[in-house]
Design an enzyme around this catalytic site. Structure first.
Site, PDB file in Angstrom:
ATOM      1  N   ASN A 158       0.955  -1.117   0.395  1.00 50.76           N
ATOM      2  CA  ASN A 158      -0.075   0.448  -0.288  1.00 50.76           C
ATOM      3  C   ASN A 158       0.982   1.362   0.320  1.00 50.76           C
ATOM      4  OD1 ASN A 158      -2.585  -1.163  -0.326  1.00 50.76           O
ATOM      5  ND2 ASN A 158      -2.178  -1.559   2.092  1.00 50.76           N
ATOM      6  N   ASP A 176       7.410   0.314 -12.048  1.00 54.34           N
ATOM      7  CA  ASP A 176       8.807  -0.461 -10.432  1.00 54.34           C
ATOM      8  C   ASP A 176       9.616  -0.360 -11.242  1.00 54.34           C
ATOM      9  OD1 ASP A 176       6.052  -1.867  -9.268  1.00 54.34           O
ATOM     10  OD2 ASP A 176       5.898  -3.824 -11.021  1.00 54.34           O
ATOM     11  N   ASP A 274      -2.471  -3.232  -6.895  1.00 61.57           N
ATOM     12  CA  ASP A 274      -2.501  -2.455  -8.477  1.00 61.57           C
ATOM     13  C   ASP A 274      -4.157  -2.832  -8.640  1.00 61.57           C
ATOM     14  OD1 ASP A 274      -2.384  -5.165  -8.849  1.00 61.57           O
ATOM     15  OD2 ASP A 274      -0.933  -5.190 -10.229  1.00 61.57           O
ATOM     16  N   SER A 306       5.206 -14.790 -12.245  1.00 60.20           N
ATOM     17  CA  SER A 306       5.809 -15.185 -12.695  1.00 60.20           C
ATOM     18  C   SER A 306       5.439 -17.149 -12.028  1.00 60.20           C
ATOM     19  CB  SER A 306       7.489 -15.510 -12.766  1.00 60.20           C
ATOM     20  OG  SER A 306       8.217 -15.859 -11.844  1.00 60.20           O
TER      21      SER A 306
END
Length: 346
Positions: A158, A176, A274, A306
């Site tokens: 957050n 990112d 997100d 992944s």
């Protein structure tokens, strides 16, 4: 007998002539065919060359009169709308964070760079000093890009959307630390965002899919659609905050007005902040996000996305958040923004 022999003798030369002519006709036909083929090839080559010359002439004229990136935004625009803030979310990857900071500090419209720092130990003095010097060197004359470390006591995802006071710009580019976009692509997304500042504008689209009508269920159930589903259908309902513009007011709404249960969910599961922001913006606007075409360069190793269970976890997030809101706020769209000045094939 003489008469007969004389007639036969007269016919023999005629027959030989006809046979010779018949033998010559195929040769003449082949020659004509070859000539016709060569003529067609020559005309085709000429047309291709003429078309290419015209295309490159138009392209050269296009670049000659193409406006610079700085002229995209009118000079009369308010100061808070002429640039944007970079929010870099990082965690114990100083090498990647350093590369990102150095790259984005070169972008013309960047006014400040905020590093979201959630590690238990504060950044070292040497790291702060090295980054500050590099940013000052990279910034264009008069640019004065501000570098800020936003320190957080709690390790929570957050933190990337924590309310920040006194931001210079209205626009915030959340990114990112392991992905880098060219400054031209980011400036294009900023221009698109200025046309629709209430929504999210980004480079990484995703989709939520409703369960099959053939499946019997008392309530709607949604599945998280990864990139391949967007690529296959051209439909999306979210742009991920790993690379997206949003208005700074959503930082305040996320921190102070979004349901506390969702923030708690994000902290406990270490995932889906997100998606939570996508829900918040869609619920506020009732509008879809905008996907912008851009070149992405991954500079880090693969993360939680992944993992095999990542899709299942994201699916749970979507359904749990929809239950909190009492409805599905995400809106589907097929719109994709591209830079028509540099893409002749859209």
């Amino acid at each position: 007998m003489r008469i007969g022999n004389h007639g036969l003798c007269r016919r023999l030369p005629d027959q030989k002539f006809r046979m010779a002519a018949a033998a010559a006709n195929p040769l003449m036909s082949v020659s004509k065919m070859k000539a016709l083929i060569f003529l067609c090839i020559g005309l085709t080559a000429f047309l291709i060359a003429a078309t290419a010359a015209a295309f490159f002439s138009i392209l050269a004229l296009h670049h000659l009169h193409r406006p610079m990136a700085s002229s995209i935004i009118p000079a009369s625009a308010p100061a808070a709308w002429k640039g944007y803030t970079i929010l870099i979310n990082t965690w114990k990857r100083n090498d990647l964070m350093r590369e990102s900071v150095l790259h984005y500090s070169r972008c013309d419209r960047v006014e400040s760079i905020h590093i979201i720092w959630s590690e238990p130990d504060p950044p070292s003095h040497s790291l702060r000093h090295a980054l500050s010097e590099a940013v000052d060197l990279n910034s264009k004359v008069g640019g004065n890009v501000e570098l800020v470390f936003d320190l957080n006591q709690e390790d929570s995802l957050n933190n990337r959307f924590k309310d920040i006071e006194d931001l210079k710009s209205e626009a915030v580019f959340s990114v990112d630390d392991d992905v880098i976009f060219p400054c031209e692509s980011v400036d294009l997304a900023f221009t698109v965002w200025r046309s629709a500042p209430e929504t999210m504008v980004g480079f990484v689209p995703r989709m939520h899919w409703l369960n099959s009508p053939l499946q019997k269920s008392n309530s709607d159930y949604y599945f998280y659609g990864k990139w391949w589903s967007v690529w296959w259908t051209g439909t999306y309902s979210m742009v991920l905050s790993k690379a997206a513009f949003l208005h700074k007011k959503y930082l305040h709404l996320y921190t102070n007005q979004m349901p506390q249960s969702i923030r708690t969910y994000v902290t406990q599961n270490r995932n889906c902040e997100d998606i939570a922001m996508a829900f918040l913006v869609a619920n506020e606007t009732g509008a879809p996000p905008i996907w912008v075409k851009g070149r992405i360069r991954e500079i880090g190793s693969t993360g939680i996305s992944s993992l095999g269970s990542h899709g299942e976890a994201r699916t749970r997030c979507i359904n749990d958040f929809a239950a909190v809101y009492g409805h599905m706020p995400l809106v589907l769209t097929n719109v994709k923004a591209v830079d028509g000045r540099s893409s002749w094939l859209w």
